[in-house]
Design a protein around this motif. Structure first.
Motif, PDB file in Angstrom:
ATOM      1  N   GLY A 229      96.917  95.132  36.053  1.00  0.00           N
ATOM      2  CA  GLY A 229      96.142  96.189  36.705  1.00  0.00           C
ATOM      3  C   GLY A 229      96.661  97.555  36.304  1.00  0.00           C
ATOM      4  N   ALA A 230      95.917  98.240  35.454  1.00  0.00           N
ATOM      5  CA  ALA A 230      96.254  99.607  35.042  1.00  0.00           C
ATOM      6  C   ALA A 230      95.115 100.522  35.474  1.00  0.00           C
ATOM      7  N   TRP A 361     105.862  94.383  41.967  1.00  0.00           N
ATOM      8  CA  TRP A 361     104.759  94.762  41.085  1.00  0.00           C
ATOM      9  C   TRP A 361     104.041  93.573  40.451  1.00  0.00           C
ATOM     10  N   SER A 362     104.455  92.371  40.734  1.00  0.00           N
ATOM     11  CA  SER A 362     103.800  91.207  40.141  1.00  0.00           C
ATOM     12  C   SER A 362     103.644  90.106  41.167  1.00  0.00           C
ATOM     13  N   LEU A 368     101.133  94.916  37.891  1.00  0.00           N
ATOM     14  CA  LEU A 368     100.559  96.253  38.011  1.00  0.00           C
ATOM     15  C   LEU A 368     101.310  97.230  37.124  1.00  0.00           C
ATOM     16  N   LEU A 369     100.589  98.235  36.652  1.00  0.00           N
ATOM     17  CA  LEU A 369     101.138  99.236  35.735  1.00  0.00           C
ATOM     18  C   LEU A 369     100.596 100.616  36.099  1.00  0.00           C
ATOM     19  N   GLY A 370     101.418 101.641  35.947  1.00  0.00           N
ATOM     20  CA  GLY A 370     100.968 103.007  36.182  1.00  0.00           C
ATOM     21  C   GLY A 370     100.675 103.274  37.644  1.00  0.00           C
ATOM     22  N   TYR A 411     110.846  94.096  33.625  1.00  0.00           N
ATOM     23  CA  TYR A 411     110.035  95.322  33.571  1.00  0.00           C
ATOM     24  C   TYR A 411     110.193  96.125  34.857  1.00  0.00           C
ATOM     25  N   GLU A 412     110.065  95.472  35.996  1.00  0.00           N
ATOM     26  CA  GLU A 412     110.171  96.186  37.257  1.00  0.00           C
ATOM     27  C   GLU A 412     111.598  96.671  37.506  1.00  0.00           C
ATOM     28  N   HIS A 413     112.579  95.837  37.202  1.00  0.00           N
ATOM     29  CA  HIS A 413     113.975  96.202  37.437  1.00  0.00           C
ATOM     30  C   HIS A 413     114.369  97.443  36.639  1.00  0.00           C
ATOM     31  N   ARG A 414     113.902  97.520  35.426  1.00  0.00           N
ATOM     32  CA  ARG A 414     114.294  98.629  34.561  1.00  0.00           C
ATOM     33  C   ARG A 414     113.502  99.893  34.833  1.00  0.00           C
ATOM     34  N   LEU A 415     112.287  99.747  35.296  1.00  0.00           N
ATOM     35  CA  LEU A 415     111.433 100.921  35.446  1.00  0.00           C
ATOM     36  C   LEU A 415     111.425 101.492  36.858  1.00  0.00           C
ATOM     37  N   ARG A 416     111.574 100.647  37.874  1.00  0.00           N
ATOM     38  CA  ARG A 416     111.384 101.098  39.247  1.00  0.00           C
ATOM     39  C   ARG A 416     112.279 102.281  39.636  1.00  0.00           C
ATOM     40  N   PRO A 417     113.590 102.280  39.313  1.00  0.00           N
ATOM     41  CA  PRO A 417     114.403 103.439  39.720  1.00  0.00           C
ATOM     42  C   PRO A 417     113.883 104.756  39.156  1.00  0.00           C
TER      43      PRO A 417
END
Length: 498
Positions: A229-230, A361-362, A368-370, A411-417
């Motif tokens: 989902g973007a 996010w999943s 989900l993205l963005g 993906y979530e672990h690296r991007l969320r912060p």
């Protein structure tokens, strides 16, 4: 309205203010004027009525939809063709995936408002996509100064141009067009281009043992290995797969509206200015890159406080106009004249200032993205975060082609912060643009007039945008390397899953 306006509007309106001035005025601001008219992106590029290839408009000769890659998790449905969707489709194609992008609009959305990229992380991803120079060629040339004025038009404070343009500023419509065409460019390794389904939307998502069965409003149903989902703040994928919007989207007490001014507005937007009264601000301005458009005279951009969420359909244009007119009743300066131009607006952007918080996010084979995962209507650096998010998600899927669960977790672990810090930039945007007391308005203006405070605001915005580190790209390697190492890691996090 047949074509809804995108909500990623003026994403950089708040970046700094570290001292909680005037009831939590945090994270600074930039100003981005907006165009509230959806138009086809290129003159002469008309949507084809047939849907055989799923793509209205032009596709490079010889490029067909589908194909490429083998193995598990290779077919990926992406909802949303604005920024994050085409960026993800581009990277996935480079790894042999077969993405299909579905978009509710009948063609790429237009929109004259500007978005910007700030700091090394944003620019590095664009460079690795091979787009940095092209986006630079289509850039607006940077921001322009804006003045806050009183009821007699006298200047009270100035927003310098370095606040408004970032390192690289481009009209959102130009960015969307560039990303779309770039995703369709043949890859050096021969992987096929993505399939685009315009003028369509998802109606259901049903998990199966080996994929996700998707039904559409127009296209025959299919089963995909993965679904992403973007599709923005009001994400259809999030609603179908995760739950109702009310579970994830928080109203932050303000509304934002934007529309193109009619020719009858005359000199209303002759200079970029903003007028504030407690709880409401109205601004007008012009986007230089649009100056040659027939009938273009400028845009209006308004922010007003509303503790309660307005109960109206998001597509009810008359209701939106009435709500805006009520919010500005009795306002000074030329605000009545500005609000009167709403009568001639056949397209209008209107939405709450809100924030998206999704605990995970999943779910299963859907992610989900963005803005769908970590959006903030204003001030959250949503465009840059979406570009980085697409880069990281594609890399993690490529690193674990047979284990989407592990890829989604990394993906979530690296991007969320990183994106959580960026979202915080949007929390005080409404209060900064439309302070609810005269004392808060005066404090904002004083902060903007103080060189030291302005410098601190700019520095904090820069620090926020660069609070993520991309791996070095080995010489001679493809633009995106599929290794098990961290592609992007925010400070204080470790590579790998939690």
């Amino acid at each position: 309205m047949s074509r809804r306006m995108t909500h990623d509007l003026a994403h950089g309106l708040a970046y700094g203010l570290t001292h909680g001035l005037a009831h939590g005025l945090t994270r600074g601001l930039t100003h981005e004027t907006t165009r509230a008219q959806a138009v086809k992106v290129e003159a002469g590029a008309e949507a084809r009525p047939d849907r055989a290839d799923g793509v209205p408009g032009d596709r490079p000769e010889g490029r067909s939809a589908g194909g490429g890659g083998s193995g598990r998790n290779r077919t990926v449905l992406i909802s949303g063709a604005s920024v994050a969707g085409p960026a993800l489709a581009y990277w996935l194609c480079r790894h042999g995936y077969r993405p299909t992008v579905v978009e509710v609009a009948p063609a790429l959305r237009g929109g004259g408002f500007a978005v910007d990229f700030r700091g090394a992380a944003h620019l590095t991803v664009l460079e690795r996509m091979g787009l940095l120079e092209e986006i630079g060629r289509h850039g607006t040339g940077g921001g322009s100064a804006m003045s806050f004025i009183d009821g007699q038009g006298r200047q009270l404070a100035t927003l310098p141009p370095e606040f408004t343009g970032g390192d690289l500023e481009i009209l959102r419509s130009d960015l969307s067009r560039i990303l779309y065409h770039h995703s369709l460019t043949p890859a050096a390794d021969g992987h096929p281009a993505p399939e685009y389904l315009f003028d369509d939307t998802l109606t259901s998502l049903t998990p199966t043992p080996d994929g996700v069965h998707a039904t559409f409003a127009r296209t025959p149903s299919r089963t995909f290995d993965l679904v992403i989902g973007a599709d923005g703040l009001h994400s259809t994928v999030r609603r179908l797969a995760f739950g109702p919007e009310s579970d994830f989207v928080s109203h932050l007490g303000y509304y934002v509206a934007a529309w193109d001014l009619p020719e009858s507005a005359g000199d209303l937007a002759a200079a970029p200015v903003g007028y504030s009264e407690p709880g409401r601000t109205a601004t007008v301005g012009r986007t230089p890159r649009r100056s040659a458009e027939p009938g273009y005279v400028g845009e209006a951009f308004c922010v007003f406080a509303s503790a309660e969420e307005l109960t109206h359909d998001r597509r009810d244009l008359p209701a939106h106009k009435k709500a805006i007119a009520r919010a500005y009743e009795g306002a000074g300066w030329r605000t009545p004249e500005l609000i009167d131009t709403l009568r001639a607006a056949d397209e209008l952007y209107f939405d709450s200032i809100s924030r998206v918080d999704v605990p995970c996010w999943s779910t299963g084979r859907t992610a989900l993205l963005g803005d769908a995962a970590y959006g903030a209507t204003l001030g959250g650096m949503g465009t840059g975060s979406a570009i980085i998010g697409a880069y990281v998600l594609a890399a993690e899927l490529a690193a674990s082609p047979d284990d989407h669960t592990a890829a989604f977790a990394r993906y979530e672990h690296r991007l969320r912060p990183y994106v959580t810090q960026c979202q915080e930039g949007g929390r005080g945007t409404g209060a900064f643009l439309a302070p609810t007391t005269q004392e808060a308005i005066d404090a904002r203006n004083a902060a903007l007039n103080d060189p030291a405070t302005r410098t601190a605001m700019l520095q904090q915005g820069h620090d926020l945008s660069t609070a993520i580190t991309l791996d070095d790209q080995p010489p001679g390697e493809p633009a995106l390397h599929a290794t098990g190492t961290a592609i992007a890691t925010a400070p204080g996090t470790a590579p790998g899953t939690e």
